[in-house]
Design a protein around this motif. Structure first.
Motif, mmCIF file in Angstrom:
data_model
loop_
_atom_site.group_PDB
_atom_site.id
_atom_site.type_symbol
_atom_site.label_atom_id
_atom_site.label_comp_id
_atom_site.label_asym_id
_atom_site.label_seq_id
_atom_site.Cartn_x
_atom_site.Cartn_y
_atom_site.Cartn_z
ATOM 1 N N GLY A 1 -12.139 -6.688 -1.332
ATOM 2 C CA GLY A 1 -12.794 -5.913 -0.286
ATOM 3 C C GLY A 1 -11.794 -5.333 0.689
ATOM 4 O O GLY A 1 -10.632 -5.123 0.349
ATOM 5 N N LYS A 2 -12.254 -5.096 1.876
ATOM 6 C CA LYS A 2 -11.432 -4.447 2.902
ATOM 7 C C LYS A 2 -10.219 -5.277 3.303
ATOM 8 O O LYS A 2 -9.202 -4.710 3.686
ATOM 9 C CB LYS A 2 -12.273 -4.154 4.140
ATOM 10 C CG LYS A 2 -13.309 -3.090 3.917
ATOM 11 C CD LYS A 2 -14.111 -2.842 5.185
ATOM 12 C CE LYS A 2 -15.237 -1.877 4.931
ATOM 13 N NZ LYS A 2 -16.068 -1.685 6.116
ATOM 14 N N GLY A 3 -10.331 -6.597 3.222
ATOM 15 C CA GLY A 3 -9.224 -7.451 3.635
ATOM 16 C C GLY A 3 -8.238 -7.761 2.523
ATOM 17 O O GLY A 3 -7.208 -8.380 2.754
ATOM 18 N N ASP A 4 -8.546 -7.323 1.306
ATOM 19 C CA ASP A 4 -7.697 -7.631 0.152
ATOM 20 C C ASP A 4 -6.537 -6.653 0.069
ATOM 21 O O ASP A 4 -6.725 -5.473 -0.206
ATOM 22 C CB ASP A 4 -8.545 -7.569 -1.131
ATOM 23 C CG ASP A 4 -7.771 -8.017 -2.364
ATOM 24 O OD1 ASP A 4 -6.688 -8.606 -2.204
ATOM 25 O OD2 ASP A 4 -8.244 -7.771 -3.473
ATOM 26 N N LYS A 5 -5.341 -7.139 0.319
ATOM 27 C CA LYS A 5 -4.148 -6.286 0.350
ATOM 28 C C LYS A 5 -3.811 -5.655 -1.004
ATOM 29 O O LYS A 5 -3.081 -4.685 -1.062
ATOM 30 C CB LYS A 5 -2.932 -7.096 0.809
ATOM 31 C CG LYS A 5 -3.032 -7.593 2.235
ATOM 32 C CD LYS A 5 -1.835 -8.451 2.555
ATOM 33 C CE LYS A 5 -2.037 -9.258 3.819
ATOM 34 N NZ LYS A 5 -0.976 -10.236 4.004
ATOM 35 N N LYS A 6 -4.323 -6.256 -2.091
ATOM 36 C CA LYS A 6 -3.974 -5.755 -3.424
ATOM 37 C C LYS A 6 -4.957 -4.714 -3.959
ATOM 38 O O LYS A 6 -4.675 -4.079 -4.966
ATOM 39 C CB LYS A 6 -3.865 -6.910 -4.415
ATOM 40 C CG LYS A 6 -2.680 -7.802 -4.123
ATOM 41 C CD LYS A 6 -2.378 -8.725 -5.261
ATOM 42 C CE LYS A 6 -1.131 -9.532 -4.976
ATOM 43 N NZ LYS A 6 -0.707 -10.314 -6.126
ATOM 44 N N SER A 7 -6.099 -4.540 -3.281
ATOM 45 C CA SER A 7 -7.080 -3.566 -3.764
ATOM 46 C C SER A 7 -6.866 -2.217 -3.094
ATOM 47 O O SER A 7 -6.267 -2.113 -2.019
ATOM 48 C CB SER A 7 -8.500 -4.052 -3.483
ATOM 49 O OG SER A 7 -8.765 -4.024 -2.098
ATOM 50 N N LYS A 8 -7.365 -1.167 -3.715
ATOM 51 C CA LYS A 8 -7.228 0.175 -3.158
ATOM 52 C C LYS A 8 -7.906 0.274 -1.800
ATOM 53 O O LYS A 8 -7.367 0.858 -0.866
ATOM 54 C CB LYS A 8 -7.825 1.199 -4.134
ATOM 55 C CG LYS A 8 -7.554 2.630 -3.719
ATOM 56 C CD LYS A 8 -7.985 3.616 -4.776
ATOM 57 C CE LYS A 8 -7.630 5.022 -4.371
ATOM 58 N NZ LYS A 8 -7.983 6.009 -5.391
ATOM 59 N N ARG A 9 -9.102 -0.297 -1.690
ATOM 60 C CA ARG A 9 -9.850 -0.264 -0.423
ATOM 61 C C ARG A 9 -9.073 -0.995 0.673
ATOM 62 O O ARG A 9 -9.003 -0.523 1.812
ATOM 63 C CB ARG A 9 -11.235 -0.903 -0.631
ATOM 64 C CG ARG A 9 -12.101 -0.984 0.593
ATOM 65 C CD ARG A 9 -12.419 0.320 1.275
ATOM 66 N NE ARG A 9 -12.841 1.371 0.392
ATOM 67 C CZ ARG A 9 -12.884 2.664 0.714
ATOM 68 N NH1 ARG A 9 -12.543 3.048 1.931
ATOM 69 N NH2 ARG A 9 -13.254 3.567 -0.139
ATOM 70 N N GLY A 10 -8.485 -2.118 0.325
ATOM 71 C CA GLY A 10 -7.691 -2.877 1.287
ATOM 72 C C GLY A 10 -6.475 -2.098 1.760
ATOM 73 O O GLY A 10 -6.103 -2.144 2.935
ATOM 74 N N LYS A 11 -5.863 -1.351 0.849
ATOM 75 C CA LYS A 11 -4.700 -0.528 1.189
ATOM 76 C C LYS A 11 -5.111 0.590 2.143
ATOM 77 O O LYS A 11 -4.398 0.894 3.092
ATOM 78 C CB LYS A 11 -4.073 0.092 -0.065
ATOM 79 C CG LYS A 11 -3.539 -0.912 -1.058
ATOM 80 C CD LYS A 11 -2.102 -1.231 -0.778
ATOM 81 C CE LYS A 11 -1.564 -2.200 -1.813
ATOM 82 N NZ LYS A 11 -0.381 -2.887 -1.358
ATOM 83 N N ILE A 12 -6.274 1.202 1.885
ATOM 84 C CA ILE A 12 -6.762 2.283 2.737
ATOM 85 C C ILE A 12 -7.016 1.753 4.152
ATOM 86 O O ILE A 12 -6.615 2.372 5.133
ATOM 87 C CB ILE A 12 -8.037 2.920 2.138
ATOM 88 C CG1 ILE A 12 -7.686 3.688 0.870
ATOM 89 C CG2 ILE A 12 -8.712 3.833 3.146
ATOM 90 C CD1 ILE A 12 -8.875 4.062 0.003
ATOM 91 N N VAL A 13 -7.669 0.586 4.250
ATOM 92 C CA VAL A 13 -7.977 -0.020 5.544
ATOM 93 C C VAL A 13 -6.692 -0.361 6.292
ATOM 94 O O VAL A 13 -6.570 -0.110 7.488
ATOM 95 C CB VAL A 13 -8.872 -1.271 5.360
ATOM 96 C CG1 VAL A 13 -8.993 -2.057 6.647
ATOM 97 C CG2 VAL A 13 -10.243 -0.860 4.874
ATOM 98 N N GLY B 1 -3.738 0.960 5.682
ATOM 99 C CA GLY B 1 -2.901 2.153 5.827
ATOM 100 C C GLY B 1 -1.576 2.024 5.109
ATOM 101 O O GLY B 1 -0.591 2.630 5.502
ATOM 102 N N THR B 2 -1.568 1.219 4.053
ATOM 103 C CA THR B 2 -0.342 1.017 3.289
ATOM 104 C C THR B 2 -0.489 1.598 1.889
ATOM 105 O O THR B 2 -1.570 2.010 1.489
ATOM 106 C CB THR B 2 -0.006 -0.488 3.189
ATOM 107 O OG1 THR B 2 -1.113 -1.156 2.586
ATOM 108 C CG2 THR B 2 0.278 -1.089 4.548
ATOM 109 N N TYR B 3 0.618 1.616 1.168
ATOM 110 C CA TYR B 3 0.646 2.149 -0.194
ATOM 111 C C TYR B 3 1.217 1.113 -1.140
ATOM 112 O O TYR B 3 1.881 0.189 -0.722
ATOM 113 C CB TYR B 3 1.509 3.416 -0.242
ATOM 114 C CG TYR B 3 0.967 4.524 0.606
ATOM 115 C CD1 TYR B 3 0.066 5.440 0.077
ATOM 116 C CD2 TYR B 3 1.344 4.654 1.931
ATOM 117 C CE1 TYR B 3 -0.453 6.462 0.851
ATOM 118 C CE2 TYR B 3 0.829 5.672 2.718
ATOM 119 C CZ TYR B 3 -0.067 6.574 2.171
ATOM 120 O OH TYR B 3 -0.588 7.576 2.941
#
Length: 40
Positions: free
Chosen positions: A2-14, A16-18
């Protein structure tokens, strides 16, 4: 996943990382393809 998962695309968007799930080149490539299609 989800939003807090650093490894998922959604987490990256939240965050602001790549990374592998959200590469920087993706948006640049799509924009370049649109320009090429428009110029033809």
């Amino acid at each position: 996943m989800g939003k807090g998962d650093k490894k998922s695309k959604r987490g990256k968007i939240v965050k602001g990382t790549y990374g592998n799930s959200r590469p920087r080149q993706a948006t640049i490539r799509k924009a370049a393809e649109k320009k090429e299609a428009a110029s033809k």
